[in-house]
Design an enzyme around this catalytic site. Structure first.
Site, PDB file in Angstrom:
ATOM      1  N   ILE A  71       0.833  -1.200   0.000  1.00 13.72           N
ATOM      2  CA  ILE A  71       0.000   0.000   0.000  1.00 13.72           C
ATOM      3  C   ILE A  71       0.869   1.251   0.000  1.00 13.72           C
ATOM      4  O   ILE A  71       0.620   2.207  -0.741  1.00 13.72           O
ATOM      5  CB  ILE A  71      -0.967  -0.006   1.203  1.00 13.72           C
ATOM      6  CG1 ILE A  71      -1.984  -1.140   1.078  1.00 13.72           C
ATOM      7  CG2 ILE A  71      -1.694   1.331   1.328  1.00 13.72           C
ATOM      8  CD1 ILE A  71      -2.883  -1.319   2.293  1.00 13.72           C
TER       9      ILE A  71
ATOM     10  N   SER B  65       3.212  -1.398   9.578  1.00  6.27           N
ATOM     11  CA  SER B  65       2.541  -2.193  10.600  1.00  6.27           C
ATOM     12  C   SER B  65       3.311  -3.482  10.787  1.00  6.27           C
ATOM     13  O   SER B  65       3.867  -4.023   9.821  1.00  6.27           O
ATOM     14  CB  SER B  65       1.109  -2.517  10.168  1.00  6.27           C
ATOM     15  OG  SER B  65       0.466  -3.334  11.124  1.00  6.27           O
TER      16      SER B  65
ATOM     17  N   LYS C  72      -5.211  -4.916  15.415  1.00  8.75           N
ATOM     18  CA  LYS C  72      -5.630  -3.804  14.565  1.00  8.75           C
ATOM     19  C   LYS C  72      -6.667  -2.925  15.271  1.00  8.75           C
ATOM     20  O   LYS C  72      -6.644  -1.698  15.174  1.00  8.75           O
ATOM     21  CB  LYS C  72      -6.204  -4.343  13.249  1.00  8.75           C
ATOM     22  CG  LYS C  72      -5.160  -4.889  12.295  1.00  8.75           C
ATOM     23  CD  LYS C  72      -4.232  -3.780  11.826  1.00  8.75           C
ATOM     24  CE  LYS C  72      -3.289  -4.225  10.746  1.00  8.75           C
ATOM     25  NZ  LYS C  72      -2.362  -3.148  10.322  1.00  8.75           N
TER      26      LYS C  72
ATOM     27  N   PRO D 289      -9.012  -0.651   4.984  1.00  6.68           N
ATOM     28  CA  PRO D 289      -9.227  -1.420   3.759  1.00  6.68           C
ATOM     29  C   PRO D 289      -9.701  -2.849   4.038  1.00  6.68           C
ATOM     30  O   PRO D 289      -9.311  -3.470   5.022  1.00  6.68           O
ATOM     31  CB  PRO D 289      -7.838  -1.450   3.106  1.00  6.68           C
ATOM     32  CG  PRO D 289      -6.982  -0.504   3.898  1.00  6.68           C
ATOM     33  CD  PRO D 289      -7.587  -0.455   5.260  1.00  6.68           C
TER      34      PRO D 289
ATOM     35  N   SER E 123      -3.137 -10.385   1.054  1.00  6.83           N
ATOM     36  CA  SER E 123      -4.331 -10.558   0.211  1.00  6.83           C
ATOM     37  C   SER E 123      -3.936 -11.023  -1.191  1.00  6.83           C
ATOM     38  O   SER E 123      -4.631 -11.831  -1.811  1.00  6.83           O
ATOM     39  CB  SER E 123      -5.106  -9.249   0.104  1.00  6.83           C
ATOM     40  OG  SER E 123      -5.572  -8.815   1.356  1.00  6.83           O
TER      41      SER E 123
END
Length: 342
Positions: free
Chosen positions: A14, A85, A161, A186, A201
């Protein structure tokens, strides 16, 4: 002077697309890396995607384990995209191994941003902070939903999260001293990979096209294109109305893993024989998860409701997004182009 944006974890999937769009829109970008050895790969992927003004991109070593490194990263910064993260651990002895680094990392960045008088931080949170622990959901998930941390079946990754984002909002409320915050959550992120580094993903597309999956679990998911996740971050960075808001990044479509395989089968008929046409019973996944730790999070998702709404991002920010199928196809095509699919 161009406004300077700090993007944390610049080698990530991302983050790389956020950097690309920031440079395209005329910002100067400083990105953190845990090792400066990663910087050349980022430069190469930017140049391969049309960026010629590489002088607007700089690097600084900063790790979420080292608070002393962050004040220097914030010098002269107008905005922060906090994308970095901790990688989810599939094999862990205690859930604190996932939760503590996530919470501490967010607070570390927010404190440094506040002390440097940054205008706004955009936090990359997750759908996992919204959807987990709701056994009887019947209406699409929205930004008003939070994962239920009291639920028995919530996975530590989703818990991490949720707690990290909640810690961020609490910090803004109690210690922010005027620092502005927005969050982007997301769903499953697809779209073109810029290098051999991509999100978990995308791994399912790689495994499907490489013929590694003979049957798929009965898991439904929302999907969103990484380019649209990046554009939502940029909208949330500057729009006055984004202050104090969270945004669910989703196309609003829900696909099963078998439907993902079908999208790939139609788009890439040369790989059709590799793609699965059968599903695995939920009971088999749940049983296997009792002795295979890497299946535990998957076991919490089988058979679960997963519809989502993107109305808030569209109405408040004018956000637009590609279809789930286009995003999945773009993932596959980029992997074929880069030789990831054999």
């Amino acid at each position: 002077m161009k406004e300077l944006v700090l993007v944390t974890g610049g080698s990530g999937f991302i983050a790389s697309h956020i950097i690309l769009q920031l440079l395209e829109q005329g910002y100067a970008v400083r990105t953190t890396v845990r090792s400066m050895a990663k910087s050349q790969r980022i430069v190469t992927s930017m140049q391969a995607n049309g960026i010629t003004n590489i002088e607007d991109l700089s690097f600084i070593k900063a790790d979420l384990q080292h608070p002393e490194q962050w004040p220097a990263a914030m010098v002269g910064v107008s905005y922060v995209m906090h994308v970095a993260s901790p990688t989810p651990k599939l094999n862990f002895k205690d859930e604190s191994e996932m939760i503590n680094p996530a919470v501490n990392g967010v607070l570390m960045v927010l404190k440094a941003a506040r002390d440097a008088n940054v205008k706004r931080v955009v936090l990359t949170s997750a759908y996992g902070a919204i959807c987990a622990g709701h056994p009887n959901q019947q209406t699409p998930y929205t930004e008003a939903d939070w994962s239920d941390l009291s639920a028995k079946n919530i996975h530590p990754y989703q818990k991490s999260k949720t707690l990290a984002e909640q810690a961020a909002w609490n910090f803004i409320k109690t210690e922010g001293q005027g620092l502005s915050l927005a969050a982007v959550n997301p769903v499953g992120v697809m779209g073109p990979v810029l290098s051999s580094v991509y999100s978990h993903s995308n791994v399912q597309v790689e495994q499907l096209l490489n013929g590694q999956v003979k049957a798929v679990p009965q898991v439904k998911s929302g999907y969103v294109d990484v380019r649209d996740v990046a554009s939502l971050h940029l909208l949330a960075m500057t729009a006055p109305q984004a202050d104090g808001e969270r945004f669910l990044a989703t196309t609003g479509e829900t696909l099963s893993m078998l439907e993902v395989a079908d999208v790939l089968r139609d788009a890439f008929p040369q790989y059709a024989s590799r793609l699965p046409q059968k599903t695995i019973p939920n009971s088999v996944i749940k049983l296997a998860a009792t002795f295979k730790p890497d299946l535990r999070m998957l076991a919490t998702l089988v058979g679960k409701y997963a519809d989502t709404s993107n109305e808030k991002a569209k109405k408040l920010l004018g956000w637009q997004q590609r279809s789930a199928a286009d995003s999945i196809i773009a993932t596959g095509q980029s992997m074929i182009d880069l030789g990831i699919i054999k």
